[in-house]
Design a protein around this motif. Structure first.
Motif, PDB file in Angstrom:
ATOM      1  N   ASN A 104       0.694  -1.223   0.053  1.00 57.84           N
ATOM      2  CA  ASN A 104      -0.120  -0.092   0.159  1.00 57.84           C
ATOM      3  C   ASN A 104       0.824   1.305  -0.313  1.00 57.84           C
ATOM      4  O   ASN A 104       0.458   2.280  -0.752  1.00 57.84           O
ATOM      5  CB  ASN A 104      -1.321   0.197   1.222  1.00 57.84           C
ATOM      6  N   GLY A 107       3.339   1.214  -3.865  1.00 54.95           N
ATOM      7  CA  GLY A 107       2.471   1.053  -4.527  1.00 54.95           C
ATOM      8  C   GLY A 107       2.365   0.268  -5.627  1.00 54.95           C
ATOM      9  O   GLY A 107       2.327  -0.040  -7.025  1.00 54.95           O
ATOM     10  N   TYR A 108       3.993  -0.905  -5.547  1.00 55.92           N
ATOM     11  CA  TYR A 108       4.234  -1.476  -5.979  1.00 55.92           C
ATOM     12  C   TYR A 108       2.821  -3.640  -6.099  1.00 55.92           C
ATOM     13  O   TYR A 108       2.579  -3.121  -4.821  1.00 55.92           O
ATOM     14  CB  TYR A 108       5.744  -2.487  -6.534  1.00 55.92           C
TER      15      TYR A 108
END
Length: 158
Positions: A104, A107-108
């Motif tokens: 979270n 972002g990956y």
């Protein structure tokens, strides 16, 4: 049912299709479930035959289950921990596992993270700096804890 399965396994061993067969089965003794291993091993002799043996594997099964339960609880703690965490291979810096908070925050996707290494050029510069700063901070905390523990243990030896 169990007799039929044992008969089939015995036939495989005696018929030469298998060198050995194992069957774990439960029994109830004095109201307590026990688990037994029924092992068939072919005799390598021209006359053929097989050795049949029974082993009580109740404690081993309990130990394996306790270890599995323990692993599951640590995995749950890791996965749901509110702080971003990852596990990596110390020899090649390959990321092996990542928790939800890290996914979270950075972002990956999980698959993207698992293809990365904690080395220069693999992660984007901002993420790399954050991760390295976090690792340095963790190492400082760990060193402080080790020093404290050493002083505690050394005092006890005096």
């Amino acid at each position: 049912m169990a007799i039929h399965v044992c008969s089939e396994k015995l036939s495989l061993v005696l018929g030469g299709q298998e060198l050995s067969q194992d069957l774990i089965y439960p029994t109830i003794h004095n109201g307590i479930t026990e688990h037994w291993l029924f092992r068939l091993v072919a005799i390598s002799h021209q006359s053929g035959g097989a050795v049949l043996a029974h082993f009580d594997v109740t404690q081993q099964r309990k130990t394996v289950q306790a270890l599995a339960d323990n692993l599951a609880s640590f995995k749950l703690l890791f996965d749901r921990h509110p702080h971003p965490m990852w596990v990596y291979d110390r020899t090649n810096l390959q990321i092996l596992e990542i928790n939800v908070a890290a996914l979270n925050r950075y972002g990956y996707t999980r698959n993207q993270f698992l293809k990365m290494k904690l080395e220069e050029g693999v992660l984007n510069p901002t993420l790399g700096k954050q991760i390295l700063a976090s690792l340095e901070e963790d190492n400082k905390r760990a060193a402080t804890i080790v020093k404290s523990l050493r002083s505690i243990f050394m005092e006890g030896e005096s």
